[in-house]
Design an enzyme around this catalytic site. Structure first.
Site, PDB file in Angstrom:
ATOM      1  N   GLY A 180     -16.745   2.353  -3.842  1.00  0.00           N
ATOM      2  CA  GLY A 180     -17.158   3.840  -3.732  1.00  0.00           C
ATOM      3  C   GLY A 180     -18.024   4.380  -4.996  1.00  0.00           C
ATOM      4  N   PRO A 232     -16.501  -3.412   0.045  1.00  0.00           N
ATOM      5  CG  PRO A 232     -16.608  -2.737   2.371  1.00  0.00           C
ATOM      6  CD  PRO A 232     -15.563  -3.020   1.116  1.00  0.00           C
ATOM      7  CG  LEU A 233     -19.599   0.766   1.082  1.00  0.00           C
ATOM      8  CD1 LEU A 233     -19.330   2.265   1.945  1.00  0.00           C
ATOM      9  CD2 LEU A 233     -20.938   0.492   1.290  1.00  0.00           C
ATOM     10  CE1 TYR A 267      -3.486  -2.609  -0.343  1.00  0.00           C
ATOM     11  CE2 TYR A 267      -3.821  -2.142   2.016  1.00  0.00           C
ATOM     12  CZ  TYR A 267      -4.137  -2.815   0.647  1.00  0.00           C
ATOM     13  OH  TYR A 267      -4.944  -4.054   0.740  1.00  0.00           O
ATOM     14  CB  VAL A 273     -22.770   3.038  -5.719  1.00  0.00           C
ATOM     15  CG1 VAL A 273     -22.725   3.066  -4.307  1.00  0.00           C
ATOM     16  CG2 VAL A 273     -24.248   2.826  -5.885  1.00  0.00           C
ATOM     17  CG  PHE A 274     -20.989   6.705  -2.767  1.00  0.00           C
ATOM     18  CD1 PHE A 274     -22.227   6.536  -1.918  1.00  0.00           C
ATOM     19  CD2 PHE A 274     -20.174   5.843  -2.296  1.00  0.00           C
ATOM     20  CE1 PHE A 274     -22.403   5.492  -0.880  1.00  0.00           C
ATOM     21  CE2 PHE A 274     -20.454   4.526  -1.252  1.00  0.00           C
ATOM     22  CZ  PHE A 274     -21.611   4.588  -0.640  1.00  0.00           C
TER      23      PHE A 274
HETATM   24  N1  NAP Z   1      -7.219  -8.008  -0.778  1.00  0.00           N
HETATM   25  C1  NAP Z   1      -7.283  -7.274  -1.673  1.00  0.00           C
HETATM   26  O1  NAP Z   1      -6.925  -7.614  -2.733  1.00  0.00           O
HETATM   27  C2  NAP Z   1      -7.700  -5.837  -1.535  1.00  0.00           C
HETATM   28  C3  NAP Z   1      -8.082  -5.037  -2.601  1.00  0.00           C
HETATM   29  C4  NAP Z   1      -8.583  -3.804  -2.385  1.00  0.00           C
HETATM   30  C5  NAP Z   1      -8.727  -3.344  -1.324  1.00  0.00           C
HETATM   31  N2  NAP Z   1      -8.371  -3.979  -0.205  1.00  0.00           N
HETATM   32  C6  NAP Z   1      -8.794  -3.486   1.123  1.00  0.00           C
HETATM   33  O2  NAP Z   1     -10.178  -3.370   1.371  1.00  0.00           O
HETATM   34  C7  NAP Z   1     -10.214  -1.961   1.887  1.00  0.00           C
HETATM   35  C8  NAP Z   1     -11.243  -1.266   1.351  1.00  0.00           C
HETATM   36  O3  NAP Z   1     -11.441  -1.167   0.030  1.00  0.00           O
HETATM   37  P1  NAP Z   1     -12.282  -0.256  -1.014  1.00  0.00           P
HETATM   38  O4  NAP Z   1     -11.581   1.032  -0.569  1.00  0.00           O
HETATM   39  O5  NAP Z   1     -12.504  -0.899  -2.331  1.00  0.00           O
HETATM   40  O6  NAP Z   1     -13.717  -0.129  -0.075  1.00  0.00           O
HETATM   41  P2  NAP Z   1     -15.026   0.511  -0.211  1.00  0.00           P
HETATM   42  O7  NAP Z   1     -15.429   0.751   1.219  1.00  0.00           O
HETATM   43  O8  NAP Z   1     -16.026  -0.378  -0.940  1.00  0.00           O
HETATM   44  O9  NAP Z   1     -14.787   1.723  -0.900  1.00  0.00           O
HETATM   45  C9  NAP Z   1     -14.114   2.955  -0.509  1.00  0.00           C
HETATM   46  C10 NAP Z   1     -14.371   4.173  -1.326  1.00  0.00           C
HETATM   47  O10 NAP Z   1     -15.687   4.595  -1.275  1.00  0.00           O
HETATM   48  C11 NAP Z   1     -15.851   6.019  -0.776  1.00  0.00           C
HETATM   49  N3  NAP Z   1     -16.982   5.920   0.043  1.00  0.00           N
HETATM   50  C12 NAP Z   1     -17.253   5.248   1.129  1.00  0.00           C
HETATM   51  N4  NAP Z   1     -18.446   5.596   1.756  1.00  0.00           N
HETATM   52  C13 NAP Z   1     -18.852   6.663   1.129  1.00  0.00           C
HETATM   53  C14 NAP Z   1     -19.919   7.629   0.890  1.00  0.00           C
HETATM   54  N5  NAP Z   1     -20.871   7.230   2.161  1.00  0.00           N
HETATM   55  N6  NAP Z   1     -19.937   8.494   0.133  1.00  0.00           N
HETATM   56  C15 NAP Z   1     -19.180   8.808  -0.742  1.00  0.00           C
HETATM   57  N7  NAP Z   1     -18.022   8.042  -1.037  1.00  0.00           N
HETATM   58  C16 NAP Z   1     -17.926   7.140  -0.139  1.00  0.00           C
HETATM   59  C17 NAP Z   1     -14.526   6.155  -0.073  1.00  0.00           C
HETATM   60  O11 NAP Z   1     -14.469   7.596  -0.156  1.00  0.00           O
HETATM   61  P3  NAP Z   1     -14.033   8.361   1.288  1.00  0.00           P
HETATM   62  O12 NAP Z   1     -12.675   8.193   1.691  1.00  0.00           O
HETATM   63  O13 NAP Z   1     -14.199  10.003   0.768  1.00  0.00           O
HETATM   64  O14 NAP Z   1     -15.080   8.104   2.238  1.00  0.00           O
HETATM   65  C18 NAP Z   1     -13.633   5.241  -0.798  1.00  0.00           C
HETATM   66  O15 NAP Z   1     -13.070   5.978  -1.978  1.00  0.00           O
HETATM   67  C19 NAP Z   1      -8.834  -1.346   1.363  1.00  0.00           C
HETATM   68  O16 NAP Z   1      -8.415   0.106   2.212  1.00  0.00           O
HETATM   69  C20 NAP Z   1      -7.990  -2.356   1.512  1.00  0.00           C
HETATM   70  O17 NAP Z   1      -7.428  -2.278   2.884  1.00  0.00           O
HETATM   71  C21 NAP Z   1      -7.823  -5.175  -0.184  1.00  0.00           C
END
Ligand code: NAP
Length: 303
Positions: free
Chosen positions: A216, A212-213, A56, A218-219
């Site tokens: 992001g 899980p979202l 990361y 969708v926002f």
């Molecule tokens: N194992 C793997 O291969 C792998 C791959 C990818 C990620 N990961 C892990 O999983 C974590 C989460 O993944 P992800 O980032 O894809 O998760 P996510 O929770 O689906 O998406 C996060 C994004 O959604 C935005 N968001 C969340 N709530 C919101 C709302 N109410 N309104 C507007 N925007 C919103 C966030 O922006 P804001 O910051 O502005 O809230 C951020 O850009 C990562 O940090 C990492 O630790 C693991």
């Protein structure tokens, strides 16, 4: 907050995990004090589990988080620190990596875990995951690396990420795995229908869900027809509950309700969204609402 074991008698985690992928140069570029403040605020909400990976921030975010922990070492025993290894990323920070590739050799796993410990200013990781399944993975070699790290007290538990059910079984035949961290959400439904979540239930190992979202998308100003259908279905559900449930809370409640007992890894960088997610632990969708969201996401009703 709720607390759950990834396996019976396994690692106890907060039901909501905070993913820090975007805390550093890949996102918000928080300084040390800001990171410390977020960790403290998360702990106040009862969120104790943080998800890292060596890569990361092009191999920089663990050290930045570690610098925050160094300011307040008493925090460490209150946390569960998860990290991942097994990817070689091409970046000026690792000039020796000339090709993006996977590495599940014993030497790499041990060296990567030891570097994570140094970066995070900790003596142990609570959980180490193999980040991606490598076609060249030798399960006996991975098991040896895990055994050596465990014996030295450097890593408490082990797991995998993005593994298919058969890849999970292959490695599980040689070494104890407590979880498979997978992509799962209303926008990424494969794990619900390809046996991944069935296997988790069978093995009593709770899955951890990244994205899980839907990361992001969708926002904001989405024009994706799937997003629009889900937003509309979620709005109807929210209205039926007095319009107090937000879109992110409904998406999370949907995922949390799966019997596999999924732990979402939240990718937000904002504490207020963690607070909203915490409230989502208390929401219950009825079956009709749950299936209405599934139908909206798939674009068709169940058979
Ligand atoms: N194992 C793997 O291969 C792998 C791959 C990818 C990620 N990961 C892990 O999983 C974590 C989460 O993944 P992800 O980032 O894809 O998760 P996510 O929770 O689906 O998406 C996060 C994004 O959604 C935005 N968001 C969340 N709530 C919101 C709302 N109410 N309104 C507007 N925007 C919103 C966030 O922006 P804001 O910051 O502005 O809230 C951020 O850009 C990562 O940090 C990492 O630790 C693991």
């Amino acid at each position: 907050m709720q607390y759950v074991s990834l396996k019976p008698d396994g690692l106890l985690c907060s039901r909501l995990v905070w993913g820090v992928m975007n805390w550093g140069v890949w996102g918000s570029q928080f300084n040390t004090q800001a990171m410390l403040s977020l960790i403290e605020q998360a702990l106040e909400l009862g969120l104790t589990t943080f998800d890292h990976a060596d890569i990361y921030g092009h191999y920089t975010t663990e050290a930045e988080f570690g610098a925050a922990l160094k300011l307040s070492p008493a925090l460490r025993p209150q946390l569960q620190l998860v990290s991942k290894c097994g990817i070689h990323l091409v970046t000026p920070n690792r000039p020796e990596n000339v090709l993006k590739s996977y590495d599940t050799s014993k030497g790499h796993i041990i060296a990567s875990a030891e570097r994570s410990l140094k970066n995070l200013h900790t003596d142990y990781l609570d959980l180490l995951l193999i980040h991606r399944p490598s076609p060249l993975m030798n399960p006996d070699e991975v098991a040896e690396a895990f055994q050596q790290l465990k014996k030295a007290g450097k890593v408490r538990y082990f797991g995998v990420s993005n593994f298919t059910p058969s890849q999970f079984l292959m490695l599980q035949s040689r070494t104890e795995l407590v979880t498979n961290q997978i992509e799962a959400s209303l926008f990424h439904l494969d794990s619900m229908f390809d046996g991944t979540l069935d296997q988790a239930i069978q093995h009593q190992s709770r899955p951890v869900a990244w994205g899980p979202l839907g990361s992001g998308q969708v926002f904001g100003k989405t024009v994706d027809p799937q997003h629009l259908k889900v937003i509309e279905a979620a709005k109807k559900i929210s209205q039926a509950h007095g319009a107090v449930w937000s879109l992110d809370q409904i998406l999370l409640a949907w995922l949390l309700q799966h019997p596999a007992g999924i732990l979402p890894v939240l990718g937000t960088t904002k504490i207020e969204r963690i607070q909203a997610a915490n409230q989502a632990l208390d929401l219950t969708l009825d079956q009709r609402e749950w299936f209405a969201l599934l139908e909206a996401a798939r674009g068709h009703e169940v058979a």
